[in-house]
Design an enzyme around this catalytic site. Sequence first.
Site, PDB file in Angstrom:
ATOM      1  N   CYS A 184      -4.890  12.730  13.038  1.00 55.54           N
ATOM      2  CA  CYS A 184      -5.691  11.519  12.881  1.00 55.54           C
ATOM      3  C   CYS A 184      -5.557  10.711  14.164  1.00 55.54           C
ATOM      4  O   CYS A 184      -4.922  11.156  15.113  1.00 55.54           O
ATOM      5  CB  CYS A 184      -5.247  10.721  11.667  1.00 55.54           C
ATOM      6  SG  CYS A 184      -3.654   9.978  11.870  1.00 55.54           S
ATOM      7  N   LYS A 221       0.835  -1.212   0.000  1.00 58.87           N
ATOM      8  CA  LYS A 221       0.000   0.000   0.000  1.00 58.87           C
ATOM      9  C   LYS A 221       0.868   1.260   0.000  1.00 58.87           C
ATOM     10  O   LYS A 221       0.654   2.172  -0.791  1.00 58.87           O
ATOM     11  CB  LYS A 221      -0.900  -0.009   1.246  1.00 58.87           C
ATOM     12  CG  LYS A 221      -1.581   1.315   1.519  1.00 58.87           C
ATOM     13  CD  LYS A 221      -2.477   1.273   2.739  1.00 58.87           C
ATOM     14  CE  LYS A 221      -1.801   1.480   4.066  1.00 58.87           C
ATOM     15  NZ  LYS A 221      -1.477   2.868   4.421  1.00 58.87           N
ATOM     16  N   ASN A 222       1.836   1.312   0.921  1.00 58.42           N
ATOM     17  CA  ASN A 222       2.576   2.560   1.097  1.00 58.42           C
ATOM     18  C   ASN A 222       3.612   2.815   0.003  1.00 58.42           C
ATOM     19  O   ASN A 222       4.232   3.872  -0.024  1.00 58.42           O
ATOM     20  CB  ASN A 222       3.217   2.621   2.490  1.00 58.42           C
ATOM     21  CG  ASN A 222       2.151   2.800   3.558  1.00 58.42           C
ATOM     22  OD1 ASN A 222       1.001   3.116   3.259  1.00 58.42           O
ATOM     23  ND2 ASN A 222       2.534   2.590   4.810  1.00 58.42           N
ATOM     24  N   ARG A 263      -8.741  -0.624   4.051  1.00 59.68           N
ATOM     25  CA  ARG A 263      -7.782   0.346   3.504  1.00 59.68           C
ATOM     26  C   ARG A 263      -6.408  -0.275   3.302  1.00 59.68           C
ATOM     27  O   ARG A 263      -5.615   0.238   2.529  1.00 59.68           O
ATOM     28  CB  ARG A 263      -7.637   1.530   4.466  1.00 59.68           C
ATOM     29  CG  ARG A 263      -8.925   2.256   4.703  1.00 59.68           C
ATOM     30  CD  ARG A 263      -8.695   3.427   5.585  1.00 59.68           C
ATOM     31  NE  ARG A 263      -7.670   4.282   4.979  1.00 59.68           N
ATOM     32  CZ  ARG A 263      -7.231   5.388   5.518  1.00 59.68           C
ATOM     33  NH1 ARG A 263      -7.716   5.799   6.659  1.00 59.68           N
ATOM     34  NH2 ARG A 263      -6.310   6.096   4.928  1.00 59.68           N
ATOM     35  N   ARG A 323      -4.896  10.663   4.190  1.00 55.97           N
ATOM     36  CA  ARG A 323      -3.933  11.747   4.344  1.00 55.97           C
ATOM     37  C   ARG A 323      -2.747  11.600   3.408  1.00 55.97           C
ATOM     38  O   ARG A 323      -2.077  12.591   3.102  1.00 55.97           O
ATOM     39  CB  ARG A 323      -3.503  11.935   5.794  1.00 55.97           C
ATOM     40  CG  ARG A 323      -3.066  10.685   6.499  1.00 55.97           C
ATOM     41  CD  ARG A 323      -2.424  11.031   7.814  1.00 55.97           C
ATOM     42  NE  ARG A 323      -1.313  11.917   7.602  1.00 55.97           N
ATOM     43  CZ  ARG A 323      -1.192  13.125   8.106  1.00 55.97           C
ATOM     44  NH1 ARG A 323      -2.090  13.620   8.896  1.00 55.97           N
ATOM     45  NH2 ARG A 323      -0.128  13.852   7.843  1.00 55.97           N
ATOM     46  N   ARG A 364       0.540  14.643  13.328  1.00 52.47           N
ATOM     47  CA  ARG A 364       1.033  14.447  11.974  1.00 52.47           C
ATOM     48  C   ARG A 364       1.074  15.736  11.127  1.00 52.47           C
ATOM     49  O   ARG A 364       0.361  15.866  10.132  1.00 52.47           O
ATOM     50  CB  ARG A 364       0.232  13.357  11.273  1.00 52.47           C
ATOM     51  CG  ARG A 364       0.286  12.055  12.052  1.00 52.47           C
ATOM     52  CD  ARG A 364      -0.473  10.953  11.404  1.00 52.47           C
ATOM     53  NE  ARG A 364       0.261  10.325  10.329  1.00 52.47           N
ATOM     54  CZ  ARG A 364      -0.219   9.322   9.590  1.00 52.47           C
ATOM     55  NH1 ARG A 364      -1.428   8.881   9.801  1.00 52.47           N
ATOM     56  NH2 ARG A 364       0.512   8.796   8.647  1.00 52.47           N
ATOM     57  N   ASP A 401       4.393   0.445  12.116  1.00 51.19           N
ATOM     58  CA  ASP A 401       3.200  -0.183  11.534  1.00 51.19           C
ATOM     59  C   ASP A 401       3.040  -1.647  11.951  1.00 51.19           C
ATOM     60  O   ASP A 401       2.036  -2.283  11.589  1.00 51.19           O
ATOM     61  CB  ASP A 401       3.223  -0.077  10.002  1.00 51.19           C
ATOM     62  CG  ASP A 401       3.009   1.353   9.532  1.00 51.19           C
ATOM     63  OD1 ASP A 401       2.548   2.175  10.336  1.00 51.19           O
ATOM     64  OD2 ASP A 401       3.313   1.641   8.358  1.00 51.19           O
TER      65      ASP A 401
HETATM   66  N1  EPU Z   1       6.366  14.615  11.161  1.00 47.98           N
HETATM   67  C1  EPU Z   1       6.578  15.927  11.467  1.00 47.98           C
HETATM   68  N2  EPU Z   1       6.568  16.839  10.441  1.00 47.98           N
HETATM   69  C2  EPU Z   1       6.358  16.477   9.146  1.00 47.98           C
HETATM   70  C3  EPU Z   1       6.131  15.120   8.859  1.00 47.98           C
HETATM   71  C4  EPU Z   1       6.147  14.204   9.879  1.00 47.98           C
HETATM   72  O1  EPU Z   1       6.779  16.292  12.624  1.00 47.98           O
HETATM   73  O2  EPU Z   1       6.362  17.362   8.284  1.00 47.98           O
HETATM   74  C5  EPU Z   1       6.390  13.599  12.249  1.00 47.98           C
HETATM   75  C6  EPU Z   1       5.056  12.851  12.385  1.00 47.98           C
HETATM   76  O3  EPU Z   1       4.114  13.599  13.149  1.00 47.98           O
HETATM   77  C7  EPU Z   1       5.469  11.562  13.024  1.00 47.98           C
HETATM   78  C8  EPU Z   1       6.847  11.307  12.406  1.00 47.98           C
HETATM   79  O4  EPU Z   1       7.279  12.571  11.891  1.00 47.98           O
HETATM   80  O5  EPU Z   1       5.594  11.732  14.403  1.00 47.98           O
HETATM   81  C9  EPU Z   1       6.896  10.291  11.301  1.00 47.98           C
HETATM   82  O6  EPU Z   1       5.841  10.538  10.370  1.00 47.98           O
HETATM   83  P1  EPU Z   1       5.980  10.269   8.821  1.00 47.98           P
HETATM   84  O7  EPU Z   1       5.814  11.567   8.106  1.00 47.98           O
HETATM   85  O8  EPU Z   1       7.190   9.473   8.520  1.00 47.98           O
HETATM   86  O9  EPU Z   1       4.684   9.404   8.524  1.00 47.98           O
HETATM   87  P2  EPU Z   1       3.840   9.462   7.202  1.00 47.98           P
HETATM   88  O10 EPU Z   1       4.726   9.727   6.060  1.00 47.98           O
HETATM   89  O11 EPU Z   1       2.668  10.344   7.403  1.00 47.98           O
HETATM   90  C10 EPU Z   1       4.085   6.931   6.557  1.00 47.98           C
HETATM   91  C11 EPU Z   1       3.170   5.762   6.347  1.00 47.98           C
HETATM   92  C12 EPU Z   1       2.570   5.351   7.682  1.00 47.98           C
HETATM   93  C13 EPU Z   1       3.729   4.953   8.605  1.00 47.98           C
HETATM   94  C14 EPU Z   1       4.720   6.126   8.735  1.00 47.98           C
HETATM   95  C15 EPU Z   1       5.956   5.773   9.544  1.00 47.98           C
HETATM   96  C16 EPU Z   1       2.365   6.143   4.104  1.00 47.98           C
HETATM   97  C17 EPU Z   1       1.235   6.482   3.208  1.00 47.98           C
HETATM   98  N3  EPU Z   1       2.118   6.171   5.421  1.00 47.98           N
HETATM   99  O12 EPU Z   1       3.292   7.974   7.129  1.00 47.98           O
HETATM  100  O13 EPU Z   1       1.757   4.206   7.430  1.00 47.98           O
HETATM  101  O14 EPU Z   1       3.230   4.633   9.868  1.00 47.98           O
HETATM  102  O15 EPU Z   1       5.152   6.551   7.419  1.00 47.98           O
HETATM  103  O16 EPU Z   1       6.626   4.698   8.984  1.00 47.98           O
HETATM  104  O17 EPU Z   1       3.449   5.853   3.640  1.00 47.98           O
HETATM  105  C18 EPU Z   1       0.001   2.692   7.833  1.00 47.98           C
HETATM  106  O18 EPU Z   1       0.287   2.137   6.768  1.00 47.98           O
HETATM  107  O19 EPU Z   1      -0.802   2.203   8.664  1.00 47.98           O
HETATM  108  C19 EPU Z   1       0.622   3.990   8.169  1.00 47.98           C
HETATM  109  C20 EPU Z   1       0.138   4.798   9.101  1.00 47.98           C
END
Ligand code: EPU
Length: 438
Positions: free
Chosen positions: A119, A22-23, A401, A95, A124, A309
Amino acid sequence: MDKLVIHGGHPLQGTVRASGAKNAALPILIATLLAPGEHVIDNVPELVDVSFTLSLLGRIGCPSLIPAEGGARVRLDTTRVAFSEAPYDVVRKMRASVVALGPLLARCGHARVSLPGGCAIGVRPIDQHLKGLEALGCRFELEGGYVNGVVEHLRGAEIHLDVPTVTGTENIMMAAVLADGVSVIHNAAAEPEIVDLACFLRAMGARIRGEGTDTIEIDGVPALRPARNPYRIMGDRIEAGTYLVGGAITGGAVTVERAPVAALGPVLDTLRQAGCEVTVDGDRVHLRRDGDLRPVDIETRPHPGFPTDMQAQWMALMALAQGTSTIRETIFENRFMHAAELMRLGARIELDGNTARVHGREQLTGATVMATDLRASASLFLAGLAARGTTEMLRLYHLDRGYEKLEAKLAALGAQVERVPDDVRVRTGVSADDRAAI
Ligand code: EPU
């Protein structure tokens, strides 16, 4: 609303195939915006989040074709982009649509993307996405819950991320590939899905080095073109890991085919420490558990650490270990919502901030549970599979999802599960088992 009825206590035995990740699929589908033309992507999982992504692309003006009988090959036409907007009603549901920001800016010079908001697992923010894109020359204004971005000329830059954000790194990479000059992303995320995105971008003509490490270097090119051959998305490491934990928690023997073995390393190591026999044969991972489950402490970390995850699924497993284990969540501030639901099945868990202490016990017992997010839902169906009696899981839309053909795959492993459309019960007051008689 549908619910999943699980008759627990049967060891999972058999083979399942990992679906496309998915990701990786979500950013790769969106990355097609960078190269006008026709794209063919293989191993795309049939998931609600993939449908959201294709409908977002459709609204932007890029139609897609999926085989009528379902299937993993998606054809996308990105010849024309009519709108450069990801509206609130799409981003609110998924998101990850925020990764359209970088590609739309690179393609159109302007973009309007709804702010995702928080969320169930945390606040996030997307400040790091914006910081990186600003360094490449984009300017942003926040207005009415939207990020409005413009860029006249994307130019390469050195970017130092404060946190190694996964979708943030993807957003920045997807703009930098079309920037003028060299970009370096320091403290980049190193997750396997970033590597898959880099491979796809490279297949379209991008020049990228260092993906999979914390420093990614990109030489911008003037234009990209669709990949010559169908691009095949990597297998889903979290889905694969979830089914392996299914084998472990029920004391069964599970084989996952087409598993992304290297990407699964941290999870396989931890399963071995817990007393499971894990062997790898090409892209097949076999797991068997005959003996007791040993408690293993984990701390979630960016790749190659233990993935956040898989944290909820690990908590379910540790609820049945012979002793106490500690789970520390360091990526998201609010990712223990499953603990209270696991306790409804009899798990003994103490929470203290970002730390959970799980006191393993012999047996869980079925109950009605519901989850607030995708991986929390996975942890609950795993616990239900191991529990004595019947577990009813509500709010199945989270699972849809992220887990392709969930019931079929669980059934192939010998699980006794059924999806019951709740509306039948509500409308008629009879159980789904009596439906044929109506
Ligand atoms: N963060 C910030 N600022 C930013 C971006 C992130 O402070 O601008 C913080 C977040 O709040 C969090 C941490 O950095 O505390 C890591 O977040 P990240 O941005 O890496 O997460 P994401 O990109 O929103 C993806 C996956 C998630 C997975 C995370 C961590 C996708 C679509 N989603 O989310 O997947 O948990 O990386 O590996 O790639 C899932 O599949 O269930 C899922 C939630």
